[in-house]
Scaffold this motif. Structure first.
Motif, PDB file in Angstrom:
ATOM      1  N   THR A 141      61.604  41.805  28.418  1.00 14.38           N
ATOM      2  CA  THR A 141      62.675  41.442  29.348  1.00 14.38           C
ATOM      3  C   THR A 141      62.388  40.135  30.086  1.00 14.38           C
ATOM      4  O   THR A 141      63.311  39.359  30.349  1.00 14.38           O
ATOM      5  N   ARG A 148      64.816  46.113  19.451  1.00 11.24           N
ATOM      6  CA  ARG A 148      64.661  47.138  20.480  1.00 11.24           C
ATOM      7  C   ARG A 148      63.719  46.606  21.559  1.00 11.24           C
ATOM      8  O   ARG A 148      62.690  46.006  21.246  1.00 11.24           O
ATOM      9  N   LEU A 149      64.073  46.838  22.821  1.00 11.86           N
ATOM     10  CA  LEU A 149      63.187  46.427  23.904  1.00 11.86           C
ATOM     11  C   LEU A 149      61.864  47.183  23.823  1.00 11.86           C
ATOM     12  O   LEU A 149      61.840  48.388  23.592  1.00 11.86           O
ATOM     13  N   TRP A 178      59.143  45.963  26.187  1.00 12.16           N
ATOM     14  CA  TRP A 178      58.606  45.796  27.532  1.00 12.16           C
ATOM     15  C   TRP A 178      59.755  45.571  28.497  1.00 12.16           C
ATOM     16  O   TRP A 178      60.547  44.650  28.329  1.00 12.16           O
ATOM     17  N   SER A 211      63.193  47.177  30.744  1.00 16.42           N
ATOM     18  CA  SER A 211      64.366  47.998  30.436  1.00 16.42           C
ATOM     19  C   SER A 211      65.646  47.185  30.572  1.00 16.42           C
ATOM     20  O   SER A 211      65.659  46.086  31.139  1.00 16.42           O
ATOM     21  N   HIS A 212      66.732  47.773  30.079  1.00 16.66           N
ATOM     22  CA  HIS A 212      68.038  47.142  30.247  1.00 16.66           C
ATOM     23  C   HIS A 212      68.416  47.055  31.732  1.00 16.66           C
ATOM     24  O   HIS A 212      69.042  46.075  32.153  1.00 16.66           O
ATOM     25  N   ASP A 213      68.019  48.038  32.501  1.00 17.44           N
ATOM     26  CA  ASP A 213      68.296  47.987  33.938  1.00 17.44           C
ATOM     27  C   ASP A 213      67.564  46.809  34.584  1.00 17.44           C
ATOM     28  O   ASP A 213      68.096  46.160  35.490  1.00 17.44           O
ATOM     29  N   ASP A 214      66.343  46.518  34.117  1.00 17.27           N
ATOM     30  CA  ASP A 214      65.607  45.348  34.626  1.00 17.27           C
ATOM     31  C   ASP A 214      66.397  44.070  34.357  1.00 17.27           C
ATOM     32  O   ASP A 214      66.476  43.183  35.211  1.00 17.27           O
ATOM     33  N   GLN A 227      73.646  45.408  23.474  1.00 15.79           N
ATOM     34  CA  GLN A 227      72.551  45.862  22.619  1.00 15.79           C
ATOM     35  C   GLN A 227      73.037  46.094  21.194  1.00 15.79           C
ATOM     36  O   GLN A 227      74.045  46.772  20.980  1.00 15.79           O
ATOM     37  N   VAL A 285      71.090  54.301  24.893  1.00 18.02           N
ATOM     38  CA  VAL A 285      71.169  52.936  25.428  1.00 18.02           C
ATOM     39  C   VAL A 285      72.476  52.684  26.174  1.00 18.02           C
ATOM     40  O   VAL A 285      72.511  51.948  27.169  1.00 18.02           O
ATOM     41  N   SER A 333      73.269  51.940  30.001  1.00 10.62           N
ATOM     42  CA  SER A 333      72.578  50.839  30.675  1.00 10.62           C
ATOM     43  C   SER A 333      73.025  49.457  30.226  1.00 10.62           C
ATOM     44  O   SER A 333      72.444  48.461  30.661  1.00 10.62           O
TER      45      SER A 333
END
Length: 209
Positions: free
Chosen positions: A55, A75-76, A78, A80-83, A95, A111, A114
């Motif tokens: 991220t 795919r993430l 490290w 998150s999508h919230d980050d 995504q 997913v 988020s």
């Protein structure tokens, strides 16, 4: 920018800008992406297709390039999508879900809460040399339809779409929108005749939904 202008003239609501990828055609240098982004007109989204899965690296890339939408093609690993949403207020986070089996349904459901939207594509991030889109392959639209029915965010359909099959694809999945790359190109260049026919089929299909 000539290709972007042509696509916008025919009605494209978004322009995809492909940054460094492990495989596939159409990669654009960050310098050119930054230039194109400043010229995309209001009302048209500038999608940065990124292969980064950290991220912090994604945030830094967006700030360098100034796009208004981030399309995460891997795919993430490290963060998150919230980050990302906290670090990039006002930037849409999309995504990619690569449809290789019904396991994609579970991935999409996890997913979706988020992110701003999902794009369902035909890559395979599990290969030794990852495929993160732009394969020219069609995937199983019945899985994409199921995802579209289950999630509460917009769903874009990608993967092997052409003027010949986009009408069937829209009828099968009923997505929010469609994404095209190789299906409107000839010898690697944007083909205006194919582009025109693609948009013609798209307009007809969405009108009948």
């Amino acid at each position: 920018m000539n290709e972007a202008n042509l696509a916008i003239r025919y009605g494209a609501a978004a322009i995809g800008l492909v940054s460094e990828m492990p495989s596939g055609p159409g990669i654009v240098s960050e310098g050119l992406i930054a230039q194109v982004t400043t010229k995309v007109p209001p009302g048209v989204s500038s999608f940065l297709l990124t292969s980064k899965f950290d991220t912090l690296a994604i945030v830094a890339q967006q700030r360098r390039l100034g796009v208004n939408t981030i399309q995460i093609c891997d795919r993430l690993q490290w963060g998150s999508h919230d980050d990302l949403r906290q670090a990039l207020p006002g930037i849409a986070i999309v995504q990619a879900i690569h449809i290789t089996s019904e396991a994609a349904i579970e991935e999409a459901l996890a997913v979706a809460p988020s992110v701003s939207a999902l794009i369902l594509d035909s890559g395979n991030p599990l290969l030794p040399e990852k495929e993160l889109g732009r394969t020219g392959r069609v995937h199983d639209w019945t899985i994409s339809r199921r995802i579209r029915e289950l999630v509460n965010v917009p769903v874009f359909l990608a993967g092997g779409l052409t003027p010949d099959n986009v009408k069937d694809a829209i009828q099968a999945v009923q997505p929010f929108g469609v994404d095209v790359c190789s299906g409107v190109r000839t010898n690697g260049k944007l083909d205006e005749d194919k582009l025109s026919e693609f948009f013609n089929q798209v307009y007809k299909s969405f009108k009948t939904q």
